[in-house]
Design a protein around this motif. Structure first.
Motif, PDB file in Angstrom:
ATOM      1  N   GLU A  31      67.566 -31.346  -5.562  1.00 21.14           N
ATOM      2  CA  GLU A  31      66.651 -32.467  -5.685  1.00 21.14           C
ATOM      3  C   GLU A  31      65.273 -32.081  -5.169  1.00 21.14           C
ATOM      4  OE1 GLU A  31      68.457 -35.602  -3.460  1.00 21.14           O
ATOM      5  OE2 GLU A  31      70.002 -36.009  -4.973  1.00 21.14           O
ATOM      6  N   ILE A  32      64.282 -32.852  -5.596  1.00 21.30           N
ATOM      7  CA  ILE A  32      62.912 -32.597  -5.162  1.00 21.30           C
ATOM      8  C   ILE A  32      62.387 -33.836  -4.441  1.00 21.30           C
ATOM      9  CG2 ILE A  32      61.938 -33.361  -7.365  1.00 21.30           C
ATOM     10  CD1 ILE A  32      59.737 -31.249  -7.004  1.00 21.30           C
ATOM     11  N   SER A  33      61.682 -33.642  -3.354  1.00 23.84           N
ATOM     12  CA  SER A  33      61.176 -34.762  -2.561  1.00 23.84           C
ATOM     13  C   SER A  33      59.922 -35.348  -3.185  1.00 23.84           C
ATOM     14  CB  SER A  33      60.858 -34.297  -1.140  1.00 23.84           C
ATOM     15  OG  SER A  33      59.751 -33.394  -1.151  1.00 23.84           O
ATOM     16  N   SER A  34      59.586 -36.569  -2.753  1.00 21.81           N
ATOM     17  CA  SER A  34      58.362 -37.207  -3.221  1.00 21.81           C
ATOM     18  C   SER A  34      57.141 -36.369  -2.868  1.00 21.81           C
ATOM     19  CB  SER A  34      58.222 -38.612  -2.607  1.00 21.81           C
ATOM     20  OG  SER A  34      59.278 -39.445  -3.018  1.00 21.81           O
ATOM     21  N   ARG A  35      57.144 -35.805  -1.671  1.00 23.00           N
ATOM     22  CA  ARG A  35      56.012 -34.982  -1.245  1.00 23.00           C
ATOM     23  C   ARG A  35      55.873 -33.751  -2.131  1.00 23.00           C
ATOM     24  NH1 ARG A  35      51.362 -35.606   0.257  1.00 23.00           N
ATOM     25  NH2 ARG A  35      52.262 -37.378   1.401  1.00 23.00           N
ATOM     26  N   ALA A  36      56.980 -33.143  -2.506  1.00 18.35           N
ATOM     27  CA  ALA A  36      56.926 -31.967  -3.380  1.00 18.35           C
ATOM     28  C   ALA A  36      56.455 -32.345  -4.779  1.00 18.35           C
ATOM     29  CB  ALA A  36      58.293 -31.292  -3.439  1.00 18.35           C
ATOM     30  N   ILE A  37      56.826 -33.538  -5.242  1.00 18.39           N
ATOM     31  CA  ILE A  37      56.336 -34.017  -6.539  1.00 18.39           C
ATOM     32  C   ILE A  37      54.821 -34.143  -6.488  1.00 18.39           C
ATOM     33  CG2 ILE A  37      56.253 -36.032  -8.077  1.00 18.39           C
ATOM     34  CD1 ILE A  37      59.220 -36.438  -7.505  1.00 18.39           C
ATOM     35  N   TRP A  38      54.303 -34.730  -5.403  1.00 20.77           N
ATOM     36  CA  TRP A  38      52.858 -34.866  -5.260  1.00 20.77           C
ATOM     37  C   TRP A  38      52.168 -33.504  -5.219  1.00 20.77           C
ATOM     38  CZ3 TRP A  38      48.532 -37.168  -5.917  1.00 20.77           C
ATOM     39  CH2 TRP A  38      47.396 -36.723  -5.226  1.00 20.77           C
ATOM     40  N   GLU A  39      52.728 -32.559  -4.482  1.00 20.86           N
ATOM     41  CA  GLU A  39      52.119 -31.234  -4.371  1.00 20.86           C
ATOM     42  C   GLU A  39      52.054 -30.536  -5.726  1.00 20.86           C
ATOM     43  OE1 GLU A  39      54.494 -29.357  -1.410  1.00 20.86           O
ATOM     44  OE2 GLU A  39      53.490 -30.350   0.276  1.00 20.86           O
ATOM     45  N   ASN A  40      53.106 -30.702  -6.524  1.00 21.70           N
ATOM     46  CA  ASN A  40      53.092 -30.120  -7.871  1.00 21.70           C
ATOM     47  C   ASN A  40      52.061 -30.797  -8.754  1.00 21.70           C
ATOM     48  OD1 ASN A  40      55.406 -28.024  -8.628  1.00 21.70           O
ATOM     49  ND2 ASN A  40      56.206 -29.381  -7.038  1.00 21.70           N
ATOM     50  N   PHE A  41      51.927 -32.118  -8.633  1.00 20.44           N
ATOM     51  CA  PHE A  41      50.910 -32.847  -9.396  1.00 20.44           C
ATOM     52  C   PHE A  41      49.511 -32.390  -8.995  1.00 20.44           C
ATOM     53  CE2 PHE A  41      47.987 -36.427  -9.920  1.00 20.44           C
ATOM     54  CZ  PHE A  41      48.215 -36.784 -11.238  1.00 20.44           C
ATOM     55  N   ASN A  42      49.294 -32.275  -7.703  1.00 16.16           N
ATOM     56  CA  ASN A  42      47.989 -31.858  -7.190  1.00 16.16           C
ATOM     57  C   ASN A  42      47.624 -30.458  -7.682  1.00 16.16           C
ATOM     58  OD1 ASN A  42      45.688 -32.342  -5.360  1.00 16.16           O
ATOM     59  ND2 ASN A  42      46.564 -30.686  -4.154  1.00 16.16           N
ATOM     60  N   ASN A  43      48.585 -29.541  -7.611  1.00 16.15           N
ATOM     61  CA  ASN A  43      48.328 -28.164  -8.040  1.00 16.15           C
ATOM     62  C   ASN A  43      48.147 -28.053  -9.550  1.00 16.15           C
ATOM     63  OD1 ASN A  43      48.524 -27.272  -5.391  1.00 16.15           O
ATOM     64  ND2 ASN A  43      50.698 -26.777  -5.564  1.00 16.15           N
ATOM     65  N   GLU A  44      48.923 -28.848 -10.287  1.00 13.55           N
ATOM     66  CA  GLU A  44      48.930 -28.750 -11.747  1.00 13.55           C
ATOM     67  C   GLU A  44      47.703 -29.385 -12.381  1.00 13.55           C
ATOM     68  OE1 GLU A  44      50.538 -27.611 -15.468  1.00 13.55           O
ATOM     69  OE2 GLU A  44      51.286 -27.124 -13.449  1.00 13.55           O
ATOM     70  N   TYR A  45      47.195 -30.489 -11.779  1.00 13.82           N
ATOM     71  CA  TYR A  45      46.129 -31.260 -12.413  1.00 13.82           C
ATOM     72  C   TYR A  45      44.829 -31.349 -11.608  1.00 13.82           C
ATOM     73  CZ  TYR A  45      49.801 -32.915 -15.567  1.00 13.82           C
ATOM     74  OH  TYR A  45      50.808 -32.975 -16.489  1.00 13.82           O
ATOM     75  N   LEU A  46      44.922 -31.560 -10.309  1.00 17.09           N
ATOM     76  CA  LEU A  46      43.717 -31.853  -9.531  1.00 17.09           C
ATOM     77  C   LEU A  46      43.032 -30.623  -8.964  1.00 17.09           C
ATOM     78  CD1 LEU A  46      44.950 -35.032  -7.579  1.00 17.09           C
ATOM     79  CD2 LEU A  46      43.568 -34.932  -9.670  1.00 17.09           C
ATOM     80  N   GLU A  47      43.794 -29.624  -8.585  1.00 13.99           N
ATOM     81  CA  GLU A  47      43.208 -28.450  -7.923  1.00 13.99           C
ATOM     82  C   GLU A  47      43.066 -27.251  -8.856  1.00 13.99           C
ATOM     83  OE1 GLU A  47      41.910 -28.460  -4.966  1.00 13.99           O
ATOM     84  OE2 GLU A  47      42.512 -30.531  -4.585  1.00 13.99           O
ATOM     85  N   ILE A  48      43.336 -27.426 -10.119  1.00 13.49           N
ATOM     86  CA  ILE A  48      43.234 -26.315 -11.053  1.00 13.49           C
ATOM     87  C   ILE A  48      41.758 -26.062 -11.375  1.00 13.49           C
ATOM     88  CG2 ILE A  48      43.639 -27.891 -13.009  1.00 13.49           C
ATOM     89  CD1 ILE A  48      44.981 -25.502 -14.451  1.00 13.49           C
ATOM     90  N   TYR A  58      46.964 -32.761 -20.920  1.00 15.48           N
ATOM     91  CA  TYR A  58      46.283 -33.744 -20.082  1.00 15.48           C
ATOM     92  C   TYR A  58      45.557 -33.074 -18.931  1.00 15.48           C
ATOM     93  CZ  TYR A  58      47.755 -38.306 -21.848  1.00 15.48           C
ATOM     94  OH  TYR A  58      47.899 -39.439 -22.601  1.00 15.48           O
ATOM     95  N   GLY A  59      44.480 -33.713 -18.496  1.00 16.95           N
ATOM     96  CA  GLY A  59      43.788 -33.349 -17.277  1.00 16.95           C
ATOM     97  C   GLY A  59      43.562 -34.608 -16.462  1.00 16.95           C
ATOM     98  N   VAL A  60      43.425 -34.451 -15.156  1.00 16.04           N
ATOM     99  CA  VAL A  60      43.220 -35.597 -14.259  1.00 16.04           C
ATOM    100  C   VAL A  60      42.030 -35.306 -13.356  1.00 16.04           C
ATOM    101  CG1 VAL A  60      44.265 -37.120 -12.544  1.00 16.04           C
ATOM    102  CG2 VAL A  60      45.704 -36.031 -14.287  1.00 16.04           C
TER     103      VAL A  60
END
Length: 203
Positions: A63-80, A177-179
């Motif tokens: 399983e993946i935690s909520s925090r890890a989901i956020w970190e993947n979102f941040n790395n994939e969309y916001l910090e790229i 998509y981009g964010v």
């Protein structure tokens, strides 16, 4: 989530019930992004991001935690910020009185860095998004087109942060998509375009 009762009625919370693993669909990931972090992902993007999370859980087998989901979102969309990085942007809006009814023209000029190379651009359009895409297309080998645009605020009030979700399409058909987030919605949208451009460059 499809639950027979409200978790609050038995002293629980949704967060303590929802578990995300390789078998989870887009609904669980979208729920966590909305209720825990305030990001209301457009439905097509829910599918796109759930695939990102599925690849992570497939690799880990757990399983993946909520925090890890956020970190993947941040790395994939916001910090790229590669291979394109926005270094400078100027947006100005002027009313065109040459027409019977005044029309507002947006002018955008800026500087992108692409693999160490400066890409300067200048263009105008019927808004910041239109003008910016026209500007960056003048620097690209293959132009991109705006496919969709969504936005909302997080936290509300005078200190709210604007979130922009923009999908771009390549001539060959790829869509990503981009964010972007910013206190200014125009800047949030421009950041989202650069985010989508960088994600398209992976194809």
């Amino acid at each position: 989530p499809y639950l027979p009762i409200n978790p609050k009625d038995v002293g629980r919370s949704y967060q303590s019930i929802i578990r995300i693993n390789s078998q989870s669909g887009k609904g669980g990931v979208a729920y966590i992004m909305d209720n825990e972090f305030g990001y209301k992902l457009p439905k097509p993007m829910q599918v796109e991001f759930s695939r990102v999370i599925q690849s992570v859980t497939d690799e880990s087998g757990s399983e993946i935690s909520s925090r890890a989901i956020w970190e993947n979102f941040n790395n994939e969309y916001l910090e790229i910020n590669t291979p394109y990085e926005l270094k400078h942007i100027k947006i100005s809006m002027d009313a065109d009185s040459s027409h019977d009814a005044a029309e507002e023209i947006t002018r955008v000029s800026g500087l992108l860095i692409f693999k160490g190379k400066d890409l300067e651009f200048s263009s105008e359009g019927n808004g910041p998004i239109d003008a910016f895409i026209k500007g960056i297309n003048s620097t690209l080998d293959g132009p991109v087109k705006l496919k969709s645009y969504d936005e909302h605020n997080i936290d509300g009030g005078s200190d709210s942060v604007a979130v922009s979700y923009i999908s771009l399409r390549k001539d060959k058909g790829s869509v990503r998509y981009g964010v972007g987030t910013d206190s200014n919605i125009s800047m949030a949208s421009i950041k989202a375009i650069v985010s989508a451009l960088n994600r398209l460059s992976k194809d």
